[in-house]
Design a protein around this motif. Structure first.
Motif, PDB file in Angstrom:
ATOM      1  N   ASN A  42       0.801  -1.221   0.000  1.00 57.18           N
ATOM      2  CA  ASN A  42       0.000   0.000   0.000  1.00 57.18           C
ATOM      3  C   ASN A  42       0.833   1.269   0.000  1.00 57.18           C
ATOM      4  O   ASN A  42       0.465   2.256  -0.613  1.00 57.18           O
ATOM      5  CB  ASN A  42      -0.953  -0.004   1.185  1.00 57.18           C
ATOM      6  N   ASP A  43       1.951   1.301   0.721  1.00 57.92           N
ATOM      7  CA  ASP A  43       2.740   2.523   0.816  1.00 57.92           C
ATOM      8  C   ASP A  43       3.895   2.584  -0.184  1.00 57.92           C
ATOM      9  O   ASP A  43       4.520   3.632  -0.324  1.00 57.92           O
ATOM     10  CB  ASP A  43       3.288   2.674   2.233  1.00 57.92           C
ATOM     11  N   ALA A  44       4.197   1.498  -0.805  1.00 56.48           N
ATOM     12  CA  ALA A  44       5.304   1.503  -1.772  1.00 56.48           C
ATOM     13  C   ALA A  44       4.822   2.097  -3.094  1.00 56.48           C
ATOM     14  O   ALA A  44       3.695   1.872  -3.505  1.00 56.48           O
ATOM     15  CB  ALA A  44       5.799   0.073  -1.992  1.00 56.48           C
ATOM     16  N   PRO A  45       5.668   2.891  -3.763  1.00 50.77           N
ATOM     17  CA  PRO A  45       5.252   3.486  -5.050  1.00 50.77           C
ATOM     18  C   PRO A  45       5.262   2.449  -6.171  1.00 50.77           C
ATOM     19  O   PRO A  45       6.098   2.467  -7.063  1.00 50.77           O
ATOM     20  CB  PRO A  45       6.287   4.583  -5.273  1.00 50.77           C
ATOM     21  N   THR A  46       4.331   1.522  -6.109  1.00 50.68           N
ATOM     22  CA  THR A  46       4.227   0.456  -7.107  1.00 50.68           C
ATOM     23  C   THR A  46       2.965   0.658  -7.934  1.00 50.68           C
ATOM     24  O   THR A  46       2.139   1.526  -7.647  1.00 50.68           O
ATOM     25  CB  THR A  46       4.135  -0.913  -6.402  1.00 50.68           C
ATOM     26  N   SER A  47       2.803  -0.167  -8.941  1.00 52.56           N
ATOM     27  CA  SER A  47       1.601  -0.078  -9.770  1.00 52.56           C
ATOM     28  C   SER A  47       0.359  -0.395  -8.923  1.00 52.56           C
ATOM     29  O   SER A  47      -0.709   0.166  -9.141  1.00 52.56           O
ATOM     30  CB  SER A  47       1.693  -1.024 -10.958  1.00 52.56           C
ATOM     31  N   TYR A  48       0.503  -1.269  -7.936  1.00 47.37           N
ATOM     32  CA  TYR A  48      -0.610  -1.580  -7.033  1.00 47.37           C
ATOM     33  C   TYR A  48      -1.029  -0.321  -6.279  1.00 47.37           C
ATOM     34  O   TYR A  48      -2.210  -0.008  -6.178  1.00 47.37           O
ATOM     35  CB  TYR A  48      -0.180  -2.678  -6.058  1.00 47.37           C
ATOM     36  N   TYR A  49      -0.065   0.401  -5.755  1.00 48.83           N
ATOM     37  CA  TYR A  49      -0.325   1.640  -5.009  1.00 48.83           C
ATOM     38  C   TYR A  49      -1.054   2.649  -5.891  1.00 48.83           C
ATOM     39  O   TYR A  49      -2.064   3.224  -5.491  1.00 48.83           O
ATOM     40  CB  TYR A  49       1.010   2.204  -4.517  1.00 48.83           C
ATOM     41  N   PHE A  50      -0.579   2.845  -7.112  1.00 46.66           N
ATOM     42  CA  PHE A  50      -1.191   3.825  -8.001  1.00 46.66           C
ATOM     43  C   PHE A  50      -2.576   3.370  -8.476  1.00 46.66           C
ATOM     44  O   PHE A  50      -3.468   4.193  -8.683  1.00 46.66           O
ATOM     45  CB  PHE A  50      -0.273   4.143  -9.173  1.00 46.66           C
ATOM     46  N   SER A  51      -2.768   2.067  -8.615  1.00 45.90           N
ATOM     47  CA  SER A  51      -4.105   1.588  -8.993  1.00 45.90           C
ATOM     48  C   SER A  51      -5.097   1.827  -7.862  1.00 45.90           C
ATOM     49  O   SER A  51      -6.258   2.145  -8.105  1.00 45.90           O
ATOM     50  CB  SER A  51      -4.068   0.110  -9.371  1.00 45.90           C
ATOM     51  N   LYS A  52      -4.651   1.698  -6.604  1.00 47.06           N
ATOM     52  CA  LYS A  52      -5.515   1.989  -5.464  1.00 47.06           C
ATOM     53  C   LYS A  52      -5.889   3.474  -5.431  1.00 47.06           C
ATOM     54  O   LYS A  52      -7.031   3.830  -5.159  1.00 47.06           O
ATOM     55  CB  LYS A  52      -4.827   1.617  -4.140  1.00 47.06           C
ATOM     56  N   ILE A  53      -4.926   4.336  -5.701  1.00 48.44           N
ATOM     57  CA  ILE A  53      -5.187   5.779  -5.724  1.00 48.44           C
ATOM     58  C   ILE A  53      -6.185   6.110  -6.830  1.00 48.44           C
ATOM     59  O   ILE A  53      -7.124   6.887  -6.629  1.00 48.44           O
ATOM     60  CB  ILE A  53      -3.883   6.577  -5.901  1.00 48.44           C
ATOM     61  N   ALA A  55      -8.417   4.123  -8.201  1.00 49.85           N
ATOM     62  CA  ALA A  55      -9.735   3.603  -7.835  1.00 49.85           C
ATOM     63  C   ALA A  55     -10.398   4.527  -6.825  1.00 49.85           C
ATOM     64  O   ALA A  55     -11.591   4.824  -6.929  1.00 49.85           O
ATOM     65  CB  ALA A  55      -9.601   2.194  -7.265  1.00 49.85           C
ATOM     66  N   ARG A  56      -9.642   5.012  -5.854  1.00 43.39           N
ATOM     67  CA  ARG A  56     -10.192   5.930  -4.845  1.00 43.39           C
ATOM     68  C   ARG A  56     -10.631   7.239  -5.497  1.00 43.39           C
ATOM     69  O   ARG A  56     -11.678   7.793  -5.165  1.00 43.39           O
ATOM     70  CB  ARG A  56      -9.128   6.197  -3.770  1.00 43.39           C
ATOM     71  N   LYS A  57      -9.851   7.716  -6.431  1.00 39.19           N
ATOM     72  CA  LYS A  57     -10.177   8.972  -7.115  1.00 39.19           C
ATOM     73  C   LYS A  57     -11.498   8.837  -7.872  1.00 39.19           C
ATOM     74  O   LYS A  57     -12.319   9.746  -7.870  1.00 39.19           O
ATOM     75  CB  LYS A  57      -9.043   9.343  -8.077  1.00 39.19           C
ATOM     76  N   HIS A  58     -11.714   7.682  -8.498  1.00 42.66           N
ATOM     77  CA  HIS A  58     -12.956   7.473  -9.242  1.00 42.66           C
ATOM     78  C   HIS A  58     -14.158   7.349  -8.310  1.00 42.66           C
ATOM     79  O   HIS A  58     -15.278   7.658  -8.700  1.00 42.66           O
ATOM     80  CB  HIS A  58     -12.854   6.245 -10.139  1.00 42.66           C
ATOM     81  N   GLN A  59     -13.934   6.911  -7.082  1.00 47.05           N
ATOM     82  CA  GLN A  59     -15.035   6.773  -6.130  1.00 47.05           C
ATOM     83  C   GLN A  59     -15.528   8.124  -5.648  1.00 47.05           C
ATOM     84  O   GLN A  59     -16.695   8.277  -5.332  1.00 47.05           O
ATOM     85  CB  GLN A  59     -14.597   5.957  -4.917  1.00 47.05           C
ATOM     86  N   VAL A  60     -14.646   9.101  -5.540  1.00 49.03           N
ATOM     87  CA  VAL A  60     -15.020  10.387  -4.948  1.00 49.03           C
ATOM     88  C   VAL A  60     -15.123  11.511  -5.975  1.00 49.03           C
ATOM     89  O   VAL A  60     -15.197  12.667  -5.616  1.00 49.03           O
ATOM     90  CB  VAL A  60     -14.016  10.793  -3.838  1.00 49.03           C
ATOM     91  N   THR A  61     -15.153  11.187  -7.238  1.00 42.27           N
ATOM     92  CA  THR A  61     -15.238  12.194  -8.289  1.00 42.27           C
ATOM     93  C   THR A  61     -16.690  12.392  -8.706  1.00 42.27           C
ATOM     94  O   THR A  61     -17.428  11.433  -8.894  1.00 42.27           O
ATOM     95  CB  THR A  61     -14.408  11.753  -9.520  1.00 42.27           C
ATOM     96  N   ILE A  62     -17.086  13.647  -8.857  1.00 44.08           N
ATOM     97  CA  ILE A  62     -18.417  13.964  -9.370  1.00 44.08           C
ATOM     98  C   ILE A  62     -18.261  14.157 -10.871  1.00 44.08           C
ATOM     99  O   ILE A  62     -17.573  15.074 -11.312  1.00 44.08           O
ATOM    100  CB  ILE A  62     -18.974  15.234  -8.702  1.00 44.08           C
ATOM    101  N   GLY A  63     -18.887  13.295 -11.647  1.00 48.03           N
ATOM    102  CA  GLY A  63     -18.709  13.324 -13.098  1.00 48.03           C
ATOM    103  C   GLY A  63     -19.593  14.334 -13.800  1.00 48.03           C
ATOM    104  O   GLY A  63     -19.170  14.970 -14.760  1.00 48.03           O
ATOM    105  N   THR A  64     -20.845  14.488 -13.337  1.00 49.51           N
ATOM    106  CA  THR A  64     -21.765  15.446 -13.955  1.00 49.51           C
ATOM    107  C   THR A  64     -22.559  16.150 -12.864  1.00 49.51           C
ATOM    108  O   THR A  64     -22.764  15.604 -11.783  1.00 49.51           O
ATOM    109  CB  THR A  64     -22.769  14.750 -14.905  1.00 49.51           C
ATOM    110  N   ILE A  65     -22.996  17.375 -13.182  1.00 48.56           N
ATOM    111  CA  ILE A  65     -23.797  18.149 -12.249  1.00 48.56           C
ATOM    112  C   ILE A  65     -24.642  19.133 -13.049  1.00 48.56           C
ATOM    113  O   ILE A  65     -24.251  19.533 -14.147  1.00 48.56           O
ATOM    114  CB  ILE A  65     -22.899  18.872 -11.222  1.00 48.56           C
ATOM    115  N   MET A  66     -25.781  19.498 -12.488  1.00 47.46           N
ATOM    116  CA  MET A  66     -26.632  20.510 -13.126  1.00 47.46           C
ATOM    117  C   MET A  66     -26.329  21.858 -12.484  1.00 47.46           C
ATOM    118  O   MET A  66     -26.301  21.962 -11.255  1.00 47.46           O
ATOM    119  CB  MET A  66     -28.109  20.180 -12.905  1.00 47.46           C
ATOM    120  N   ASP A  67     -26.125  22.868 -13.283  1.00 50.75           N
ATOM    121  CA  ASP A  67     -25.884  24.196 -12.716  1.00 50.75           C
ATOM    122  C   ASP A  67     -27.208  24.864 -12.370  1.00 50.75           C
ATOM    123  O   ASP A  67     -28.279  24.270 -12.517  1.00 50.75           O
ATOM    124  CB  ASP A  67     -25.023  25.057 -13.648  1.00 50.75           C
TER     125      ASP A  67
END
Length: 168
Positions: A42-53, A55-67
Motif C-alpha cells: 500500500n505505501d510503496a510506489p508500485t503499480s498496485y499503489y497507483f491503482s488503489k489511488i 480507484a479511490r479517485k474514481h469513487q469520490v469524483t463527481i462526473g456530472t452536475i446541473m448548474d
C-alpha cells in the motif's frame, strides 16, 4: 441407499458442521493474506499503489452536475467551475434567512411538542439505561474506557457521567 437412516443423518450433520468450520477458517485466512498484501504494497510506489489511488479517485469524483440554470456540466473542469459559480452566487447575496426549519423541510417533520421533548434535561436514570444497554464487549470510546468499565464502576462514577455528557 438409506435416506431415512438416523445414524447417517447424524453423520451428515456432523460433517456439515466441520465443513462450515473449515470454510470459515479458509475465508479468515484469505482475508488475513489480503490484508498482509495490502499493508505490504500500500505505501510503496508500485503499480498496485497507483491503482488503489486511481480507484479511490474514481469513487469520490463527481462526473456530472446541473448548474443553477439547469444545464448539465460534464467533466472535471466544468463541474469544478459549476461549484465555484454556485457558491459565488450564493455567498454574494444578502438574503434574509428563514430560521424556522418547518417551512423549509420536506417529508417527515418534527412538531413543536416533539422539539420540547428533545430539549429537556437528561436524567440520571436515562443515562444509566443507555450505559447499561451498551454491549460490554464494544470497543472503548475516545476516553479509552469501555462500557464494561462504566457498568462495573456505576456506583462511584454514575454522577460523573451526568455532568460530562460527552460520553453520550
Amino acid at each position: 441407499m438409506r435416506p431415512l437412516d438416523p445414524i447417517l443423518f447424524e453423520q451428515e450433520q456432523q460433517l456439515l458442521q466441520q465443513y462450515l468450520i473449515f470454510k470459515k477458517t479458509e475465508r479468515s485466512s484469505l482475508i488475513q493474506r489480503a490484508k498482509i498484501q495490502d499493508v505490504k504494497y500500500n505505501d510503496a510506489p508500485t503499480s498496485y499503489y497507483f491503482s488503489k489511488i486511481t480507484a479511490r479517485k474514481h469513487q469520490v469524483t463527481i462526473g456530472t452536475i446541473m448548474d443553477r440554470q439547469g444545464i448539465e456540466k460534464v467533466g472535471t473542469q466544468d463541474v469544478n467551475q459549476a461549484f465555484v459559480d454556485y457558491y459565488r452566487w450564493l455567498l454574494g447575496q444578502n438574503v434574509a434567512v428563514n430560521c424556522d426549519p418547518m417551512t423549509e423541510l420536506k417529508g417527515n417533520k418534527i412538531f413543536t411538542s416533539d422539539w420540547e421533548g428533545l430539549c429537556k434535561e437528561v436524567t440520571q436514570i436515562e443515562i444509566q439505561n443507555v450505559v447499561f444497554s451498551i454491549d460490554s464487549n464494544k470497543s472503548p470510546g475516545q476516553d479509552g474506557f469501555s462500557a464494561y468499565f462504566f457498568k462495573k464502576s456505576w456506583e462511584t462514577k454514575g454522577g460523573f457521567l451526568q455532568s460530562h455528557s460527552v460520553f453520550l
